[in-house]
Write an enzyme that holds these catalytic residues in place. Sequence first.
Site, short mmCIF file in Angstrom:
data_model
loop_
_atom_site.label_atom_id
_atom_site.label_comp_id
_atom_site.label_asym_id
_atom_site.label_seq_id
_atom_site.Cartn_x
_atom_site.Cartn_y
_atom_site.Cartn_z
N SER A 122 0.83 -1.19 0.00
CA SER A 122 0.00 0.00 0.00
C SER A 122 0.87 1.26 0.00
O SER A 122 1.77 1.38 -0.82
CB SER A 122 -0.96 -0.04 1.19
N ASP B 83 -2.90 7.97 -3.43
CA ASP B 83 -2.24 6.92 -2.67
C ASP B 83 -1.42 6.06 -3.64
O ASP B 83 -1.88 5.75 -4.74
CB ASP B 83 -3.33 6.07 -1.98
#
Length: 233
Positions: free
Chosen positions: A92, A232
């Site tokens: 992530s 992100d």
Amino acid sequence: IFKAYDIRGIYPDQLDEDTGRAVGRAFASFLQPEQVVVGRDMRLSSPTVCAALIEGLRQQQADVIELGMVSTDQYYYACATLGRPGIMVTASHNPAQYCGFKMVRHMPYLLSGDEGIQDLRRLIETEEYQPARGTGKIEARDVSDGFVDKVLSSVDTSPLRPLKVVADTGNGMVGPILKRVFDRLPVDLVGMYLDPDGSLPNHGLDPMKEENRAELQRRVVSEGADVGFAFDG
């Protein structure tokens, strides 16, 4: 490394290729799937960890649909449209030295700490994998065209006026697919760090941290843009 919503740790001290192989074997033993969707991000450790993961899946006679290097949302799209469980090799928006796995049981249900991840941990610790004979097949698949069409199907472009947009994807996984989406919209795109680079030469991947947004904020003003997006990684 067995977290609430993923498996994640620092490579290679906490998590390495042997971990990837074990996760593959445990995932296939736990769910006993016919096919598993596999994707990976741009981290420098991801290619070898992903290869080991696929080896572990195939060792348990699971067939693999290999997406290659994709954004996580493309991976979720593949799991949903193909109706298959999946594993994404990614950490992530954690720093560059991390690696990990996001796992789908069947969309929209992910494996979590209480629902699957601790089961995988127990299988790995005890090595009580299901017996399997033979080796699973592997098939490369590109889902990007369908993904772009799916995203654009949510947008009514007819009333849109042209917009100048600054997008900072931080050398993460969003840049390539973002360009393909915005190419079909009335958008003048000013891209920042759109090329995936696991060394993260410019800034971190977490847009919630102020230092990762500072350059984008200045650029929106200097470009006279309508809006800026920090993605992100």
